[in-house]
Design a protein around this motif. Structure first.
Motif, PDB file in Angstrom:
ATOM      1  N   GLU A  85       0.879  -1.176   0.000  1.00 48.80           N
ATOM      2  CA  GLU A  85       0.000   0.000   0.000  1.00 48.80           C
ATOM      3  C   GLU A  85       0.915   1.225   0.000  1.00 48.80           C
ATOM      4  O   GLU A  85       1.601   1.494   0.993  1.00 48.80           O
ATOM      5  N   VAL A  86       0.958   1.944  -1.117  1.00 54.17           N
ATOM      6  CA  VAL A  86       1.884   3.068  -1.209  1.00 54.17           C
ATOM      7  C   VAL A  86       1.318   4.251  -0.411  1.00 54.17           C
ATOM      8  O   VAL A  86       0.166   4.623  -0.595  1.00 54.17           O
ATOM      9  N   PRO A  87       2.118   4.829   0.502  1.00 58.51           N
ATOM     10  CA  PRO A  87       1.588   5.920   1.331  1.00 58.51           C
ATOM     11  C   PRO A  87       1.354   7.196   0.542  1.00 58.51           C
ATOM     12  O   PRO A  87       2.084   7.492  -0.408  1.00 58.51           O
ATOM     13  N   ALA A 192       7.443   5.143   3.411  1.00 56.03           N
ATOM     14  CA  ALA A 192       6.691   6.010   4.330  1.00 56.03           C
ATOM     15  C   ALA A 192       7.558   7.106   4.934  1.00 56.03           C
ATOM     16  O   ALA A 192       7.050   8.019   5.571  1.00 56.03           O
ATOM     17  N   GLY A 193       8.884   6.999   4.773  1.00 53.96           N
ATOM     18  CA  GLY A 193       9.761   8.090   5.184  1.00 53.96           C
ATOM     19  C   GLY A 193      10.014   8.194   6.676  1.00 53.96           C
ATOM     20  O   GLY A 193      10.408   9.242   7.170  1.00 53.96           O
ATOM     21  N   GLU A 194       9.832   7.085   7.418  1.00 47.58           N
ATOM     22  CA  GLU A 194      10.042   7.154   8.875  1.00 47.58           C
ATOM     23  C   GLU A 194      11.488   7.535   9.229  1.00 47.58           C
ATOM     24  O   GLU A 194      11.758   8.081  10.289  1.00 47.58           O
ATOM     25  N   THR A 231      -0.258  16.768   5.280  1.00 44.37           N
ATOM     26  CA  THR A 231      -0.156  16.150   6.606  1.00 44.37           C
ATOM     27  C   THR A 231       1.312  15.796   6.853  1.00 44.37           C
ATOM     28  O   THR A 231       2.120  15.734   5.914  1.00 44.37           O
ATOM     29  N   ARG A 232       1.635  15.541   8.120  1.00 44.05           N
ATOM     30  CA  ARG A 232       3.012  15.128   8.457  1.00 44.05           C
ATOM     31  C   ARG A 232       3.389  13.871   7.662  1.00 44.05           C
ATOM     32  O   ARG A 232       4.489  13.752   7.134  1.00 44.05           O
ATOM     33  N   ALA A 233       2.440  12.915   7.564  1.00 42.06           N
ATOM     34  CA  ALA A 233       2.719  11.665   6.849  1.00 42.06           C
ATOM     35  C   ALA A 233       3.004  11.936   5.369  1.00 42.06           C
ATOM     36  O   ALA A 233       3.905  11.330   4.774  1.00 42.06           O
ATOM     37  N   SER A 237       6.544  11.150   3.294  1.00 47.57           N
ATOM     38  CA  SER A 237       6.621  10.381   2.040  1.00 47.57           C
ATOM     39  C   SER A 237       7.255  11.198   0.924  1.00 47.57           C
ATOM     40  O   SER A 237       8.005  10.666   0.106  1.00 47.57           O
ATOM     41  N   MET A 238       6.956  12.492   0.884  1.00 47.85           N
ATOM     42  CA  MET A 238       7.565  13.326  -0.170  1.00 47.85           C
ATOM     43  C   MET A 238       9.072  13.458   0.050  1.00 47.85           C
ATOM     44  O   MET A 238       9.847  13.441  -0.901  1.00 47.85           O
TER      45      MET A 238
END
Ligand code: HEM
Length: 404
Positions: A85-87, A192-194, A231-233, A237-238
């Motif tokens: 599932e791509v964020p 997701a860029g965590e 959003t932060r999420a 991701s960007m």
């Protein structure tokens, strides 16, 4: 073996078989890609269950059509097959209307002014990296330049401090690495860029004059017509997208330029005498040795190529590395020719998703080699010690030592 695998192989030759992970093919894919174009312009690989087109016109037909081919399941085989599932925010893997909204927003905050503002910093970095090598007898184009400069440029752009930058790079490298001949099982981990969470949280509290602060604070109209900020999420991701898309790719461009010019002393000396040729030379490097071998899409309606149906639901790869040498588009396509001029190669993609960092990558390549040529006219890559990277999607060098 499937029907398309066997399509019209000349008598006495093995059937066409293209496995992007197979180390021998990976080391030199071009003879097989030529056979794909000629003998199996629609190719099916049973082992990994994907279709592929390799002719220029067919790649354009896929990349220029977002009704029949979508991006949301990913663009590399591992991601497409893993059902990840791509964020939201990883817009390279999005479709309209979300892709349209995110891409429009990104082009608003990442402007030619950003690229121009990096010019001096890129040059300063190259000067610092290359000056200590003058008077010595070796340069490693990856260790000294390719692995360092694009990563720092992304850091400059994002406003990311040095230590966090290195950590992020290490994590991305690990998520991309594969064993020779194997697929990458962790390819979805970085989406997701965590890895960038601490940094983004810092910028939420301390906005600055950097791209991440613009991503956080610039309003845009989203896919539902609502005006809001990301959003932060989405920001995470960007950031992951920019880091993933702009780093290893540009590193590979630097490696291929060094290798191709090492093997062609006459070309190298001509460029040394006239560095204004560099943009044209880099275009030819990009055409001839694209960092990304293919761009993947998922077929959403049954389509047909060369009389064979590709049913909806399948992965279809546009092999841009093959298209870039298609004789129907590029006469003598298998020949590296620094005088070819700017050509419509597909290395930065085509159409709706075409690369938003292409101007930056071109600037980085030009400045890197302007500074190389100011110091060195000749170099010779030592292939016995050079090492190809083991990431299957972005093909190029992990170390490239050269005598100077
Ligand atoms: C030589 C270096 C580079 C190469 C070969 C390259 C290649 C590509 C390709 C092929 C695509 C299209 C993918 C598709 O159609 O699915 C793409 C998209 C993208 N690239 Fe690059 N890239 C490079 C450098 C950069 C840099 C430096 C940045 C950093 C800003 C960047 C940011 C992006 C972004 C944001 C997208 C997504 C565009 C969209 O989906 O609308 N790239 N790149």
């Amino acid at each position: 073996m499937a029907e398309a695998d066997l399509m019209s192989s000349p008598v006495g030759q093995k059937p066409v078989y293209w496995d992007p992970y197979e180390p021998e093919v990976f080391a030199n894919p071009y003879p097989m890609l030529k056979r794909l174009r000629e003998e199996a312009p629609l190719y099916y690989n049973e082992k990994y269950d994907f279709y592929a087109v390799s002719r220029y016109e067919d790649c354009i037909a896929v990349l220029g059509n977002r009704d029949d081919y979508i991006s949301k399941h990913g663009g590399v085989i591992e991601v497409m097959k893993a059902g990840i599932e791509v964020p939201s925010g990883m817009f390279i893997y999005e479709d309209p209307p979300l892709h349209t909204a995110h891409r429009r927003f990104f082009t608003k905050v990442f402007t030619p002014k950003h690229v121009a503002a990096l010019d001096t910093q890129i040059r300063d970095f190259c000067v610092k990296a290359l000056d200590p090598l003058v008077g010595g007898n070796e340069i490693d184009f990856i260790e000294h330049l390719g692995a360092e400069m694009p990563m720092r440029v992304i850091g400059m752009l994002l406003g990311m401090p040095e230590e966090q930058l290195k950590d992020a790079q290490r994590n991305v490298d690990e998520s991309m690495r594969t064993e020779p001949g194997q697929q990458n099982e962790n390819s979805g981990d970085s989406l997701a860029g965590e890895y960038y969470a601490d940094f983004v949280d810092y910028r939420i509290k301390n906005p600055g004059d950097d791209l991440v602060s613009s991503l956080l604070n610039t309003p845009f109209d989203d896919d539902k017509g609502v005006t809001r900020t990301l959003t932060r999420a989405e920001v995470l991701s960007m950031v992951a997208l920019i880091f993933g898309a702009g780093n290893e790719t540009t590193n590979r461009l630097i490696g291929w330029t060094a290798k191709l010019l090492s093997e062609r002393p006459d070309d190298r000396r001509e460029v040394h005498a006239n560095p204004a040729m560099l943009p044209e030379v880099l275009e030819e490097v990009l055409r001839y040795e694209p960092p990304g071998m293919y761009i993947g899409r998922t077929v959403v309606r049954d389509v047909e190529f060369h009389g064979t149906k590709v049913p909806a639901g399948n992965a279809l790869l546009a092999i841009v590395s093959a298209a870039n040498r298609d004789e129907a588009k590029f006469p003598n396509g298998e020949v590296f020719d620094i005088h070819r001029g700017r050509q419509p190669h597909l290395t930065f993609g085509y159409g709706f998703h075409n690369c938003l960092g292409n101007a930056l990558a071109r600037v980085e390549g030009r400045i890197a080699f302007e500074e190389v040529f100011k110091r060195f006219r000749d170099w010779e890559v030592d292939l016995s010690r050079a090492k190809m990277s083991s990431t299957a999607t972005v093909r190029g060098w992990e170390s490239l030592p050269a005598r100077i």
